[in-house]
Write a protein that holds these residues in place. Structure first.
Motif, PDB file in Angstrom:
ATOM      1  N   PRO A  35     -26.837 -39.818  55.009  1.00 34.91           N
ATOM      2  CA  PRO A  35     -25.447 -39.647  54.552  1.00 34.91           C
ATOM      3  C   PRO A  35     -24.466 -39.275  55.666  1.00 34.91           C
ATOM      4  O   PRO A  35     -23.344 -39.753  55.668  1.00 34.91           O
ATOM      5  CB  PRO A  35     -25.524 -38.517  53.528  1.00 34.91           C
ATOM      6  CG  PRO A  35     -26.928 -38.475  53.098  1.00 34.91           C
ATOM      7  CD  PRO A  35     -27.756 -39.000  54.212  1.00 34.91           C
ATOM      8  N   ASP A  36     -24.939 -38.437  56.595  1.00 34.42           N
ATOM      9  CA  ASP A  36     -24.010 -38.034  57.656  1.00 34.42           C
ATOM     10  C   ASP A  36     -23.491 -39.243  58.419  1.00 34.42           C
ATOM     11  O   ASP A  36     -22.416 -39.212  59.005  1.00 34.42           O
ATOM     12  CB  ASP A  36     -24.693 -37.056  58.627  1.00 34.42           C
ATOM     13  CG  ASP A  36     -24.841 -35.693  57.987  1.00 34.42           C
ATOM     14  OD1 ASP A  36     -24.049 -35.397  57.072  1.00 34.42           O
ATOM     15  OD2 ASP A  36     -25.762 -34.947  58.373  1.00 34.42           O
ATOM     16  N   GLU A  37     -24.273 -40.339  58.423  1.00 33.06           N
ATOM     17  CA  GLU A  37     -23.835 -41.545  59.106  1.00 33.06           C
ATOM     18  C   GLU A  37     -23.095 -42.489  58.162  1.00 33.06           C
ATOM     19  O   GLU A  37     -22.039 -43.026  58.504  1.00 33.06           O
ATOM     20  CB  GLU A  37     -25.051 -42.269  59.713  1.00 33.06           C
ATOM     21  CG  GLU A  37     -24.646 -43.388  60.648  1.00 33.06           C
ATOM     22  CD  GLU A  37     -25.815 -44.061  61.348  1.00 33.06           C
ATOM     23  OE1 GLU A  37     -26.975 -43.833  60.962  1.00 33.06           O
ATOM     24  OE2 GLU A  37     -25.546 -44.838  62.290  1.00 33.06           O
ATOM     25  N   PHE A  38     -23.625 -42.691  56.942  1.00 37.35           N
ATOM     26  CA  PHE A  38     -22.989 -43.722  56.098  1.00 37.35           C
ATOM     27  C   PHE A  38     -21.822 -43.221  55.257  1.00 37.35           C
ATOM     28  O   PHE A  38     -20.958 -44.014  54.907  1.00 37.35           O
ATOM     29  CB  PHE A  38     -24.028 -44.486  55.264  1.00 37.35           C
ATOM     30  CG  PHE A  38     -24.675 -43.734  54.132  1.00 37.35           C
ATOM     31  CD1 PHE A  38     -23.974 -43.446  52.965  1.00 37.35           C
ATOM     32  CD2 PHE A  38     -26.002 -43.345  54.210  1.00 37.35           C
ATOM     33  CE1 PHE A  38     -24.584 -42.788  51.910  1.00 37.35           C
ATOM     34  CE2 PHE A  38     -26.616 -42.668  53.169  1.00 37.35           C
ATOM     35  CZ  PHE A  38     -25.899 -42.386  52.014  1.00 37.35           C
ATOM     36  N   ILE A  39     -21.780 -41.906  54.968  1.00 37.05           N
ATOM     37  CA  ILE A  39     -20.641 -41.427  54.145  1.00 37.05           C
ATOM     38  C   ILE A  39     -19.306 -41.618  54.888  1.00 37.05           C
ATOM     39  O   ILE A  39     -18.361 -42.163  54.317  1.00 37.05           O
ATOM     40  CB  ILE A  39     -20.837 -39.963  53.678  1.00 37.05           C
ATOM     41  CG1 ILE A  39     -22.004 -39.871  52.689  1.00 37.05           C
ATOM     42  CG2 ILE A  39     -19.556 -39.387  53.077  1.00 37.05           C
ATOM     43  CD1 ILE A  39     -21.773 -40.459  51.311  1.00 37.05           C
ATOM     44  N   PRO A  40     -19.206 -41.226  56.172  1.00 39.67           N
ATOM     45  CA  PRO A  40     -17.921 -41.467  56.864  1.00 39.67           C
ATOM     46  C   PRO A  40     -17.527 -42.948  56.865  1.00 39.67           C
ATOM     47  O   PRO A  40     -16.346 -43.268  56.744  1.00 39.67           O
ATOM     48  CB  PRO A  40     -18.180 -40.971  58.289  1.00 39.67           C
ATOM     49  CG  PRO A  40     -19.295 -39.997  58.154  1.00 39.67           C
ATOM     50  CD  PRO A  40     -20.150 -40.482  57.028  1.00 39.67           C
ATOM     51  N   ILE A  41     -18.508 -43.843  56.970  1.00 40.57           N
ATOM     52  CA  ILE A  41     -18.190 -45.289  56.962  1.00 40.57           C
ATOM     53  C   ILE A  41     -17.694 -45.696  55.577  1.00 40.57           C
ATOM     54  O   ILE A  41     -16.720 -46.436  55.447  1.00 40.57           O
ATOM     55  CB  ILE A  41     -19.423 -46.122  57.393  1.00 40.57           C
ATOM     56  CG1 ILE A  41     -19.814 -45.739  58.824  1.00 40.57           C
ATOM     57  CG2 ILE A  41     -19.151 -47.617  57.286  1.00 40.57           C
ATOM     58  CD1 ILE A  41     -21.111 -46.325  59.316  1.00 40.57           C
ATOM     59  N   ALA A  42     -18.367 -45.173  54.554  1.00 36.82           N
ATOM     60  CA  ALA A  42     -17.934 -45.483  53.177  1.00 36.82           C
ATOM     61  C   ALA A  42     -16.523 -44.946  52.942  1.00 36.82           C
ATOM     62  O   ALA A  42     -15.725 -45.582  52.253  1.00 36.82           O
ATOM     63  CB  ALA A  42     -18.908 -44.870  52.186  1.00 36.82           C
ATOM     64  N   GLU A  43     -16.230 -43.804  53.569  1.00 36.05           N
ATOM     65  CA  GLU A  43     -14.885 -43.222  53.391  1.00 36.05           C
ATOM     66  C   GLU A  43     -13.839 -44.059  54.118  1.00 36.05           C
ATOM     67  O   GLU A  43     -12.784 -44.363  53.574  1.00 36.05           O
ATOM     68  CB  GLU A  43     -14.868 -41.779  53.900  1.00 36.05           C
ATOM     69  CG  GLU A  43     -15.644 -40.859  52.979  1.00 36.05           C
ATOM     70  CD  GLU A  43     -15.773 -39.417  53.491  1.00 36.05           C
ATOM     71  OE1 GLU A  43     -16.034 -38.556  52.658  1.00 36.05           O
ATOM     72  OE2 GLU A  43     -15.631 -39.186  54.703  1.00 36.05           O
ATOM     73  N   GLU A  44     -14.152 -44.428  55.357  1.00 28.97           N
ATOM     74  CA  GLU A  44     -13.175 -45.202  56.140  1.00 28.97           C
ATOM     75  C   GLU A  44     -12.893 -46.562  55.519  1.00 28.97           C
ATOM     76  O   GLU A  44     -11.769 -47.051  55.572  1.00 28.97           O
ATOM     77  CB  GLU A  44     -13.697 -45.420  57.564  1.00 28.97           C
ATOM     78  CG  GLU A  44     -13.371 -44.262  58.474  1.00 28.97           C
ATOM     79  CD  GLU A  44     -14.269 -44.267  59.693  1.00 28.97           C
ATOM     80  OE1 GLU A  44     -14.554 -45.359  60.217  1.00 28.97           O
ATOM     81  OE2 GLU A  44     -14.694 -43.165  60.103  1.00 28.97           O
ATOM     82  N   THR A  45     -13.923 -47.165  54.944  1.00 33.21           N
ATOM     83  CA  THR A  45     -13.724 -48.493  54.373  1.00 33.21           C
ATOM     84  C   THR A  45     -13.208 -48.419  52.941  1.00 33.21           C
ATOM     85  O   THR A  45     -12.931 -49.454  52.334  1.00 33.21           O
ATOM     86  CB  THR A  45     -15.045 -49.288  54.356  1.00 33.21           C
ATOM     87  OG1 THR A  45     -16.017 -48.460  53.708  1.00 33.21           O
ATOM     88  CG2 THR A  45     -15.516 -49.634  55.736  1.00 33.21           C
ATOM     89  N   GLY A  46     -13.138 -47.207  52.399  1.00 33.37           N
ATOM     90  CA  GLY A  46     -12.634 -47.044  51.028  1.00 33.37           C
ATOM     91  C   GLY A  46     -13.701 -47.316  49.977  1.00 33.37           C
ATOM     92  O   GLY A  46     -13.457 -47.177  48.779  1.00 33.37           O
TER      93      GLY A  46
END
Ligand code: C2E
Ligand code: CA
Ligand code: CA
Length: 645
Positions: free
Chosen positions: A437-448
């Motif tokens: 999650p520490d890696e994919f949550i920020p990406i999910a947030e940035e991409t909406g």
């Protein structure tokens, strides 16, 4: 014969006006833009020689007939050239993003060359025209070829647009097919009324049409800063990569940090003036054709064949200027900035790769308050490629509603029983292995993507809660994490309530975790949401307390249920007496505010003892349980239930 040159004379004036405007337009050194200039030159030559020759022939007593001959020859040469230039302009536009133009150009110059021979041959053979020593002009037997060549090129231009119509945008297609048609109509009129000269007018009408629709400055320039726009930048990159495969170039993007705030503080008009001021300053360092408005508050600089020293110099001088305030009208402020740098071919060898790289470098620089410039080299490109892969994985998972939700039980410190749980997203397997999650949550947030993901998770959590209830497991609730971006959704409350309602899950069994940063950034939005949730019995918890954002007033004003002390604070409390003291006092304060306190990250018996001694209500930590799949969690809770019977 007497000719009427009025239309041609007016057209020359028009031509000069269009040319003076068009000159400021497209600065890109592309074939299409060069050919547009050629169209001007050929048209001007044809018209000017035509007017001149008509005038000379009208007054043979003043001009030696050899001069009239020479000027008329120029006219006859320039006319097919004009047709050719227009045809080549059309071809260059059609082939702008495609290979194979040289073959078309090769074949299509044949009629023009044959005609030029004919013009030269006219000297001895008088096939096109003849001028007697007394100044009498007569047409030759092949005069029709002059029109024929013009028709051939006009028809060829229309044909190429028709054949390659799939390559061209619809509006461009219409113009490209239209201008040879208009030119041809005018030439037909010319043939019907041979005494009125119209060929130059035909060409000028075509040029005007091209200028207005295809070569207009507004298409390629940013109206505010008067520098080329992003589209132009992308075209330039394309051109440089295609043309100069061996040469290198560097792109620097300057992004103005927090420019929205400047707009909010000083007003839109002053904001625009600040942008102009920054652009004007950059202009003092970089030539206009290599400075672009990359986006609203970003400028791109393109430096050809630059060595590291030169780039360092440019960056240095920008940085130096940005340290001082910009002043417009009565407003003055320092504009914070961040810069990203990429280079061709080191960073990437395609426009897309370079743009991705530069955007990534800029976003990194913007996030990092301690470093204003990021160079996107191979390492960062690898990082970026991984992010793109992860974004792709998320997209597929989102589409298939295929996310794994794990649950980490939370104990009540009074009886060590599991009374709550937190739902945590997991991607245990993917084409690139497990992703955390520490890696994919920020990406999910940035991409909406996190917005839809959260709804899917909430849906799964409701189903899981229902299963627990069916098994008569009385968990107080399951925590669901909500990111800051979730609060950009105006219908958030409605959607959340609908999901819970549709699953017939008791509202009180769902608890929403928001982070301190969410509360700090959008306190008002969160308050409205929290109140709506509160009305239905959905409680909110504050996550990551102690990581540095919380404003105690926001904590007081938001209807919260539980405060989660961040693991870093729990861990530091064991080593730093001040932290321990603060944790104890804060717990007291929260209790006085009628809030429950939860400590996360409890891994050791010492931490456990300390937390319990501090009077904290709940503990979430590896000491008791790690996050686990729903099935395992169900088994664990069933076993606990059996045990307590
Ligand atoms: P968080 O919300 O603070 O979640 C708690 C994190 O602490 C979880 O990490 C959990 O596994 C970890 N943790 C719990 N007890 C211990 C312990 O004793 N020691 C240690 N070292 N760690 C412990 P996880 O699952 O890797 O999640 C990391 C972060 O990713 C979460 O932090 C949260 O911010 C985010 N995240 C995870 N799932 C979701 C989700 O569904 N939605 C959103 N928006 N964010 C999520
Ligand atoms: Ca959490
Ligand atoms: Ca946390």
């Amino acid at each position: 014969m007497r000719w009427n040159v009025a239309a041609e004379c007016i057209s020359v004036v028009f031509l000069i006006i269009i040319w003076s405007y068009a000159r400021k337009g497209d600065l890109l050194p592309s074939l299409k833009n060069r050919l547009f200039q050629c169209c001007f030159l050929a048209t001007f030559c044809a018209m000017f020689s035509n007017i001149l020759s008509t005038a000379f022939l009208a007054f043979p007593q003043y001009v030696p007939y050899q001069v009239s001959w020479a000027v008329t020859m120029v006219y006859f040469m320039a006319t097919p050239l004009m047709g050719m230039a227009y045809f080549y302009y059309t071809t260059a536009t059609v082939y702008e993003n495609h290979e194979g133009i040289s073959k078309v150009i090769g074949w299509s110059c044949i009629p023009g060359i044959i005609y030029l021979f004919l013009v030269i041959l006219n000297l001895p053979c008088k096939l096109l025209f003849n001028i007697q020593p007394d100044g009498t002009y007569t047409q030759g037997p092949l005069i029709i070829t002059t029109y024929l060549v013009f028709y051939i090129y006009s028809l060829a231009a229309m044909a190429i647009v028709l054949i390659k119509h799939a390559w061209i945008e619809q509006n461009i297609r219409r113009i490209l097919a239209m201008f040879p048609f208009i030119a041809m109509v005018v030439i037909v009129i010319q043939q019907l009324c041979p005494t009125i000269l119209l060929s130059g007018s035909a060409a000028t009408s075509a040029l005007l049409l091209i200028y207005l629709y295809l070569q207009n400055k507004q298409i390629s320039f940013d109206y505010l800063t008067d520098i080329p726009n992003r589209q132009e930048f992308l075209k330039m990159l394309e051109l440089m990569i295609r043309k100069n495969e061996k040469s290198s170039f560097t792109i620097i993007v300057l992004s103005l940090r927090g420019f929205k705030q400047i707009n909010d503080t000083f007003g839109q008009q002053s904001g625009d003036a600040f942008l102009k001021a920054v652009s004007a300053h950059l202009h003092t360092i970089i030539a206009k054709q290599y400075l672009f408005r990359f986006s609203g508050d970003e400028f791109a600089i393109l430096e050809k064949n630059a060595d590291e020293e030169k780039i360092r110099q440019i960056i240095g001088s920008i940085k130096e200027r940005m340290n001082f305030p910009f002043t417009v009208k009565e407003c003055s402020c320092i504009i914070q900035s961040a810069m990203g740098v990429v280079s061709y071919p080191e960073t990437a060898d395609s426009v897309e790769g370079l743009i991705n790289g530069i955007e990534y470098a800029v976003s990194k620089a913007k996030q990092d308050r301690t470093r204003a410039v990021y160079y996107c080299g191979q390492d960062m490109m690898r990082e970026l490629r991984r992010r793109i892969q992860i974004a792709e994985i998320l997209k597929v998972k989102l589409k298939n509603n295929d996310f794994d939700v794990f649950y980490q039980p939370i104990i009540d410190t009074r009886n060590n029983k599991f009374v709550l749980a937190e739902s945590l997203l997991r991607i245990p397997d993917s084409p690139i292995g497990a992703v955390y999650p520490d890696e994919f949550i920020p990406i999910a947030e940035e991409t909406g993507m996190i917005i839809e993901m959260t709804y899917q998770i909430l849906q799964k959590v409701c189903c899981f809660m229902n299963r627990l209830l069916e098994n008569e497991i009385e968990l107080e609730g399951i925590h669901v994490n909500f990111s800051a971006v979730q609060f950009t959704q105006l219908d958030l409350a409605e959607k959340v309530l609908t999901i819970i309602e549709e699953n017939h899950t008791p509202y009180s069994k769902i608890k929403i975790e928001i982070t301190e940063s969410v509360l700090a950034e959008s306190a008002q939005l969160v308050n409205g949401f929290a109140e709506e949730m509160h009305k239905h019995g959905v409680m909110l918890g504050l996550d990551d307390f102690g990581t540095g954002y919380s404003n105690i007033v926001s904590v007081m004003e938001t209807p919260l249920d539980v405060i989660k002390i961040d693991k870093s604070l729990v861990w530091s409390s064991m080593a730093v007496p001040k932290s321990a003291g603060m944790l104890r006092s804060m717990t007291g304060i929260f209790h006085d505010m009628d809030l429950k306190v939860l400590a996360e990250g409890v891994e050791t018996p010492e931490q456990d003892k300390f937390i319990k001694d501090s009077g904290i209500d709940f503990i979430q930590g590896f000491l008791y349980a790690r996050p686990m799949p729903g099935e395992e969690m169900l088994k664990l809770l069933l076993a606990e239930k059996q045990g307590s019977k």
